[in-house]
Design an enzyme around this catalytic site. Structure first.
Site, PDB file in Angstrom:
ATOM      1  N   HIS A 112       3.873  -9.996  10.536  1.00 36.70           N
ATOM      2  CA  HIS A 112       5.124 -10.106   9.936  1.00 36.70           C
ATOM      3  C   HIS A 112       5.546 -11.528  10.682  1.00 36.70           C
ATOM      4  CE1 HIS A 112       8.074 -10.153   6.867  1.00 36.70           C
ATOM      5  NE2 HIS A 112       8.938 -10.487   7.933  1.00 36.70           N
ATOM      6  N   LEU A 154       0.981  -1.467   0.159  1.00 36.04           N
ATOM      7  CA  LEU A 154      -0.185  -0.053   0.158  1.00 36.04           C
ATOM      8  C   LEU A 154       0.713   0.955   0.036  1.00 36.04           C
ATOM      9  CD1 LEU A 154      -2.276  -0.815   2.587  1.00 36.04           C
ATOM     10  CD2 LEU A 154      -3.003  -1.021   0.319  1.00 36.04           C
ATOM     11  N   GLU A 169       1.865 -16.795  16.035  1.00 38.41           N
ATOM     12  CA  GLU A 169       0.704 -14.779  14.937  1.00 38.41           C
ATOM     13  C   GLU A 169      -0.230 -15.360  15.639  1.00 38.41           C
ATOM     14  OE1 GLU A 169       1.158 -14.601  10.732  1.00 38.41           O
ATOM     15  OE2 GLU A 169       3.192 -16.480  11.187  1.00 38.41           O
ATOM     16  N   ASP A 204       7.100  -3.242   6.109  1.00 41.23           N
ATOM     17  CA  ASP A 204       7.618  -4.485   7.224  1.00 41.23           C
ATOM     18  C   ASP A 204       8.675  -3.377   8.386  1.00 41.23           C
ATOM     19  OD1 ASP A 204       6.841  -6.549   6.374  1.00 41.23           O
ATOM     20  OD2 ASP A 204       8.598  -7.498   5.375  1.00 41.23           O
TER      21      ASP A 204
HETATM   22  C1  GRF Z   1       1.100 -15.102   8.119  1.00 38.59           C
HETATM   23  O1  GRF Z   1       2.286 -15.813   8.371  1.00 38.59           O
HETATM   24  C2  GRF Z   1       1.426 -13.803   7.949  1.00 38.59           C
HETATM   25  O2  GRF Z   1       2.032 -13.148   8.482  1.00 38.59           O
HETATM   26  C3  GRF Z   1       2.180 -13.165   7.026  1.00 38.59           C
HETATM   27  O3  GRF Z   1       0.932 -14.191   5.971  1.00 38.59           O
HETATM   28  C4  GRF Z   1       0.767 -15.325   6.081  1.00 38.59           C
HETATM   29  C5  GRF Z   1      -0.825 -15.132   6.356  1.00 38.59           C
HETATM   30  O4  GRF Z   1      -1.231 -16.329   6.772  1.00 38.59           O
HETATM   31  N1  GRF Z   1       2.008 -11.510   6.441  1.00 38.59           N
HETATM   32  P1  GRF Z   1      -3.209 -16.387   7.082  1.00 38.59           P
HETATM   33  O5  GRF Z   1      -3.495 -15.875   5.765  1.00 38.59           O
HETATM   34  O6  GRF Z   1      -3.128 -14.999   7.762  1.00 38.59           O
HETATM   35  O7  GRF Z   1      -3.274 -17.721   6.790  1.00 38.59           O
END
Ligand code: GRF
Length: 219
Positions: free
Chosen positions: A112, A96, A177, A148
């Site tokens: 990330h 973006l 995550e 990032d």
């Molecule tokens: C994740 O590993 C995120 O960190 C990266 O892309 C992947 C997306 O996975 N930016 P999801 O679509 O959330 O399962």
């Protein structure tokens, strides 16, 4: 306090989006997911969002003939229509640009799969293994035009184990995550995150960078 209205932007399976949707089911969570936008019509996450009763929109970047302004303008129109307060990028695979990001400054987050500022970009798990790093993890940060690179809100760490492969790392990092993204969004939605000198503060305390804090083997 009214809950913040959140849009999640995805390109694929949307497991982080699902984690945010799940967290936002709690009555005391300070944000609600009101919209999911995908730039890919076939993204699996769209089905997951619809099944959860969340509005979805597709803004297919291939239909804009490379005109980023028009692509971002279309996304912006949806965000305004749904009166969105905060945007979460979750596996959204388009960069973006400045004018869009300016409108969302300090209100747009990304996740990330690495411990930023190390391992920006793609293929993080492979590069972590190649670098023989001892620790790995995930980072939620504010989005700025440079990829990032925005202020870090929260990080989660895993140890790299002997015998780890890209796949095993991906599984363990993804679990992290799913934990840290809802946490970071909560902090932002509660207005507890400020930015000073390009660094995020939570309740006035600078977020430590875990790669500064966790000692790594000198070898
Ligand atoms: C994740 O590993 C995120 O960190 C990266 O892309 C992947 C997306 O996975 N930016 P999801 O679509 O959330 O399962």
């Amino acid at each position: 306090m009214s809950r913040k209205r959140v849009a999640v932007l995805i390109s694929g399976r949307g497991s982080n989006m699902a984690a945010l949707i799940e967290a936002a089911k709690a009555k005391d969570y300070p944000a609600e997911i009101v919209l999911v936008v995908s730039n890919r019509p076939e993204a699996g996450g769209l089905l997951v969002a619809r099944a959860a009763g969340i509005a979805t929109e597709v803004v297919d970047h291939t239909e804009f003939g490379g005109d980023r302004n028009r692509f971002e303008g279309e996304i912006q129109a949806h965000l305004e229509k749904y009166r969105v307060d905060i945007v979460c990028l979750a596996g959204f695979m388009r960069l973006l640009t400045g004018s869009f990001l300016e409108k969302w400054q300090r209100r747009i987050l990304n996740i990330h799969p690495a411990l930023l500022p190390d391992f920006k970009g793609l293929d993080t798990h492979r590069r972590v293994l190649e670098a023989v790093a001892k620790i790995h993890g995930a980072t939620v940060h504010f989005v700025v035009p440079e990829m990032d690179s925005g202020p870090i809100i929260t990080q989660g760490v895993i140890a790299v184990r002997p015998g780890d492969s890209e796949e095993t790392l991906a599984v363990r990092v993804l679990k992290v995550e799913h934990r840290i993204y809802p946490l970071a969004l909560k902090l932002v939605a509660e207005g507890r995150v400020q930015i000073k000198d390009n660094r995020a503060l939570i309740d006035g305390v600078p977020v430590p960078n875990v790669t500064d804090r966790v000692p790594t083997d000198p070898t």
